[in-house]
Design a protein around this motif. Structure first.
Motif, PDB file in Angstrom:
ATOM      1  N   LEU A   1       0.831  -1.208   0.000  1.00 51.44           N
ATOM      2  CA  LEU A   1       0.000   0.000   0.000  1.00 51.44           C
ATOM      3  C   LEU A   1       0.864   1.257   0.000  1.00 51.44           C
ATOM      4  O   LEU A   1       0.563   2.226  -0.701  1.00 51.44           O
ATOM      5  CB  LEU A   1      -0.924  -0.003   1.226  1.00 51.44           C
ATOM      6  N   TYR A   2       1.947   1.241   0.791  1.00 48.93           N
ATOM      7  CA  TYR A   2       2.855   2.379   0.796  1.00 48.93           C
ATOM      8  C   TYR A   2       3.463   2.587  -0.593  1.00 48.93           C
ATOM      9  O   TYR A   2       3.614   3.718  -1.073  1.00 48.93           O
ATOM     10  CB  TYR A   2       3.973   2.160   1.821  1.00 48.93           C
ATOM     11  N   ARG A   3       3.801   1.472  -1.261  1.00 52.35           N
ATOM     12  CA  ARG A   3       4.386   1.567  -2.603  1.00 52.35           C
ATOM     13  C   ARG A   3       3.392   2.152  -3.594  1.00 52.35           C
ATOM     14  O   ARG A   3       3.726   3.018  -4.402  1.00 52.35           O
ATOM     15  CB  ARG A   3       4.840   0.184  -3.054  1.00 52.35           C
ATOM     16  N   ASP A   4       2.126   1.681  -3.509  1.00 51.18           N
ATOM     17  CA  ASP A   4       1.106   2.161  -4.441  1.00 51.18           C
ATOM     18  C   ASP A   4       0.794   3.633  -4.213  1.00 51.18           C
ATOM     19  O   ASP A   4       0.523   4.381  -5.160  1.00 51.18           O
ATOM     20  CB  ASP A   4      -0.168   1.326  -4.295  1.00 51.18           C
ATOM     21  N   ARG A   5       0.835   4.071  -2.940  1.00 56.61           N
ATOM     22  CA  ARG A   5       0.594   5.491  -2.689  1.00 56.61           C
ATOM     23  C   ARG A   5       1.718   6.335  -3.292  1.00 56.61           C
ATOM     24  O   ARG A   5       1.470   7.376  -3.914  1.00 56.61           O
ATOM     25  CB  ARG A   5       0.497   5.763  -1.190  1.00 56.61           C
ATOM     26  N   ALA A   6       2.974   5.880  -3.107  1.00 57.99           N
ATOM     27  CA  ALA A   6       4.112   6.617  -3.653  1.00 57.99           C
ATOM     28  C   ALA A   6       4.046   6.679  -5.186  1.00 57.99           C
ATOM     29  O   ALA A   6       4.469   7.671  -5.793  1.00 57.99           O
ATOM     30  CB  ALA A   6       5.425   5.976  -3.202  1.00 57.99           C
ATOM     31  N   ALA A   7       3.501   5.620  -5.795  1.00 61.25           N
ATOM     32  CA  ALA A   7       3.405   5.586  -7.257  1.00 61.25           C
ATOM     33  C   ALA A   7       2.194   6.350  -7.781  1.00 61.25           C
ATOM     34  O   ALA A   7       1.998   6.459  -8.989  1.00 61.25           O
ATOM     35  CB  ALA A   7       3.352   4.135  -7.737  1.00 61.25           C
TER      36      ALA A   7
ATOM     37  N   LEU B   1      -0.958   5.472  -7.360  1.00 66.09           N
ATOM     38  CA  LEU B   1      -2.066   4.576  -7.723  1.00 66.09           C
ATOM     39  C   LEU B   1      -3.215   4.673  -6.736  1.00 66.09           C
ATOM     40  O   LEU B   1      -4.324   4.225  -7.037  1.00 66.09           O
ATOM     41  CB  LEU B   1      -1.557   3.128  -7.792  1.00 66.09           C
ATOM     42  N   LEU B   2      -2.957   5.228  -5.543  1.00 61.90           N
ATOM     43  CA  LEU B   2      -3.982   5.367  -4.522  1.00 61.90           C
ATOM     44  C   LEU B   2      -4.067   6.816  -4.073  1.00 61.90           C
ATOM     45  O   LEU B   2      -3.038   7.489  -3.940  1.00 61.90           O
ATOM     46  CB  LEU B   2      -3.673   4.482  -3.303  1.00 61.90           C
ATOM     47  N   THR B   3      -5.293   7.282  -3.852  1.00 63.38           N
ATOM     48  CA  THR B   3      -5.433   8.597  -3.231  1.00 63.38           C
ATOM     49  C   THR B   3      -5.096   8.479  -1.750  1.00 63.38           C
ATOM     50  O   THR B   3      -5.039   7.371  -1.202  1.00 63.38           O
ATOM     51  CB  THR B   3      -6.867   9.123  -3.388  1.00 63.38           C
ATOM     52  N   GLU B   4      -4.884   9.614  -1.105  1.00 62.57           N
ATOM     53  CA  GLU B   4      -4.553   9.586   0.315  1.00 62.57           C
ATOM     54  C   GLU B   4      -5.691   8.974   1.125  1.00 62.57           C
ATOM     55  O   GLU B   4      -5.454   8.197   2.062  1.00 62.57           O
ATOM     56  CB  GLU B   4      -4.265  11.011   0.817  1.00 62.57           C
ATOM     57  N   GLU B   5      -6.929   9.268   0.753  1.00 64.87           N
ATOM     58  CA  GLU B   5      -8.089   8.723   1.476  1.00 64.87           C
ATOM     59  C   GLU B   5      -8.168   7.210   1.308  1.00 64.87           C
ATOM     60  O   GLU B   5      -8.405   6.471   2.274  1.00 64.87           O
ATOM     61  CB  GLU B   5      -9.362   9.381   0.955  1.00 64.87           C
ATOM     62  N   GLU B   6      -7.937   6.719   0.076  1.00 66.87           N
ATOM     63  CA  GLU B   6      -7.953   5.273  -0.166  1.00 66.87           C
ATOM     64  C   GLU B   6      -6.825   4.585   0.596  1.00 66.87           C
ATOM     65  O   GLU B   6      -7.016   3.511   1.180  1.00 66.87           O
ATOM     66  CB  GLU B   6      -7.819   5.003  -1.664  1.00 66.87           C
ATOM     67  N   PHE B   7      -5.656   5.211   0.589  1.00 67.58           N
ATOM     68  CA  PHE B   7      -4.512   4.633   1.296  1.00 67.58           C
ATOM     69  C   PHE B   7      -4.799   4.499   2.787  1.00 67.58           C
ATOM     70  O   PHE B   7      -4.541   3.454   3.392  1.00 67.58           O
ATOM     71  CB  PHE B   7      -3.283   5.515   1.068  1.00 67.58           C
ATOM     72  N   ARG B   8      -5.342   5.552   3.407  1.00 65.37           N
ATOM     73  CA  ARG B   8      -5.623   5.517   4.836  1.00 65.37           C
ATOM     74  C   ARG B   8      -6.631   4.416   5.173  1.00 65.37           C
ATOM     75  O   ARG B   8      -6.475   3.682   6.157  1.00 65.37           O
ATOM     76  CB  ARG B   8      -6.174   6.869   5.306  1.00 65.37           C
ATOM     77  N   ALA B   9      -7.672   4.299   4.363  1.00 65.73           N
ATOM     78  CA  ALA B   9      -8.707   3.309   4.626  1.00 65.73           C
ATOM     79  C   ALA B   9      -8.158   1.887   4.500  1.00 65.73           C
ATOM     80  O   ALA B   9      -8.386   1.033   5.370  1.00 65.73           O
ATOM     81  CB  ALA B   9      -9.888   3.509   3.680  1.00 65.73           C
ATOM     82  N   LEU B  10      -7.416   1.620   3.431  1.00 66.30           N
ATOM     83  CA  LEU B  10      -6.877   0.278   3.216  1.00 66.30           C
ATOM     84  C   LEU B  10      -5.792  -0.062   4.233  1.00 66.30           C
ATOM     85  O   LEU B  10      -5.703  -1.201   4.700  1.00 66.30           O
ATOM     86  CB  LEU B  10      -6.317   0.170   1.795  1.00 66.30           C
TER      87      LEU B  10
END
Length: 482
Positions: A399-405, A407-416
């Protein structure tokens, strides 16, 4: 006569700013330049410490000045007044009377007429000026402490860095709000401690789980002992009422206004303001942690401690059970409330009988665990829990990798990330419960070998009723029937 190689030293602290423009860096610079120009001196260097206190001499500009003095680049030092050099009486006198003369450096405090190259009345008044500057700093420090204490008692957070798990509310100054990234760590820490009953065990579990320490969240990765939790870190969190929603400040203070070292204050000196912000743990969870900490650290003032000291309570009035020695040498547990006249029941029980009851109940539970989990099956279950923990840990990393790339919004990252952490915590809890239950089974047939730490990890409390029946509350879940 040696040509003066002049260095101008300028200093301004936050407290000095209140005196107005006359003390500004720009004003000091112009004032000293005019003084040097009127005497035909050229300025070799200018050293500035803007925003630095005069109570110590560990200032970057001043240290560069000393380095140039040692190298022979400077032989004359000018300041606007003596307080610019410093407000610490002992340090100021050292540089004026010893350091500069030994190196044949001329020091001039222009506005006060102090000049080591000229002597005269300036040297006579110097000790009094240094003392006055020191007193000024002490008075300012006292006023600042008073003002900060008023803000603390009003329920406003005044620190530079909130405690781990919180961040400053950008809309309300002095208010804390949960940090979505570090807040869950606090809940995990409390759950782990209540599950294992050990400060050091909690620290080991957090370290093994790769949970960043408070200093890592504040300062980034550590160069020494990265991710290594200590019992002191865990205890500091567990004892902080801020996590139950009650802002707690003044837990430590500086030794003095001239000394940066801090000392821990006793609990009665803390400033605690109830219900100031959203808690990260419930009051019930926080209180239970305090009870467990008190039990594990309890030691009687006289005599030796008993195995169940701090764990056994009266079922009638809730008072702790205390110990008395019978004529035959047997030890009895007696309600402390009844000895003081506050409990209608005067029951007592032999200590060895209570211990035997606990041993028997543990043996019964051990038998149930053995029937439900044969060794191969138990081993397979443990491996499955470990695989689940590894899987959710790996998922969090992805998830950290996808956020850096992106692929995820900050809201999606926090939820997942929150879901992954909760799943990993559940797997960790199950693995720990299985471990505690296995330990209970291993110790069940030889309770006399249990030390204090092991017993408090297994037993939460023992309730002694007036009819001499016992209620033993264990810290692990009983095996389910079937």
């Amino acid at each position: 006569m040696t040509e003066p190689r002049v260095g101008l030293y300028l200093r301004l602290s936050r407290e000095d700013e209140e005196e107005g423009e006359s003390q500004s860096i720009a004003n000091q610079r112009e004032y000293l330049r005019q003084y040097a120009s009127a005497r035909g001196w050229s300025v070799a260097a200018i050293y500035t410490d803007d925003g630095y206190t005069g109570t110590n001499f560990d200032r970057p500009g001043f240290l560069r000045l000393l380095a140039d003095v040692e190298a022979g680049r400077i032989n004359t030092v000018l300041t606007k007044d003596l307080s610019r050099l410093g407000r610490d009486q002992i340090g100021t006198m050292y540089y004026y009377q010893i350091y500069f003369p030994q190196r044949r450096v001329r020091y001039i405090a222009v506005s006060e007429g102090i000049d080591t190259g000229m002597g005269g009345s300036g040297e006579l008044i110097l000790p009094f000026l240094a003392a006055a500057n020191d007193f000024y700093t002490a008075d300012i420090s006292r006023k600042v402490r008073t003002a900060l204490e008023v803000r603390k008692r009003s329920g406003r957070f005044i620190g530079a860095q909130p405690p781990m798990g919180y961040r400053k509310d950008p809309e309300t100054p002095g208010r804390l709000i949960p940090d979505p990234e570090t807040g869950p760590v606090i809940g995990l820490l409390f759950r782990t401690f209540l599950s294992c009953g050990s400060v050091s065990g909690t620290a080991r579990a957090l370290t093994a789980g790769g949970i960043p320490t408070p200093s890592q969240y504040k300062k980034g990765p550590q160069s020494r002992f990265p991710g290594l939790w200590s019992g002191t870190m865990v205890r500091r969190v567990l004892t902080n009422p801020t996590y139950a929603g009650h802002l707690t400040q003044n837990r430590a203070r500086k030794v003095g206004y001239k000394v940066e070292k801090r000392v821990t204050l006793p609990r009665e000196d803390w400033i605690v303001v109830p219900n100031t912000h959203q808690p990260l743990v419930s009051q019930q969870v926080f209180d239970r942690a305090q009870e467990l900490l008190a039990v594990r650290s309890y030691a009687p003032r006289t005599g030796s401690s008993h195995l169940l000291t701090g764990l056994a309570f009266c079922g009638g009035c809730g008072s702790p059970m205390t110990y008395v020695r019978g004529r035959g040498g047997s030890c009895y547990m007696v309600c402390q409330g009844s000895r003081r006249g506050g409990c209608p029941s005067s029951h007592c029980m032999r200590e060895d009988a209570v211990i035997e009851t606990i041993r028997r109940q543990l043996a019964e539970l051990a038998a149930g665990i053995s029937r439900q989990a044969e060794p191969p099956q138990e081993q397979s279950r443990g491996e499955g829990e470990s695989r689940a923990i590894d899987r959710w840990t790996e998922a969090a990393g992805l998830l950290y990798r996808d956020r850096a790339a992106g692929l995820l919004t900050e809201e999606e990252f926090r939820a997942l990330l929150g879901a992954a952490r909760r799943a990993r915590e559940a797997a960790e809890f199950c693995r720990h419960q299985a471990s505690v239950a296995r330990e209970a089974a291993r110790q069940a047939e030889a309770l006399e070998r249990l030390d204090r730490d092991t017993l408090t990890a297994l037993v939460e409390r023992v309730v002694v009723h007036h009819d001499k029946t016992l209620e033993v509350v264990f810290r692990f879940r009983r095996p389910e029937a079937g």
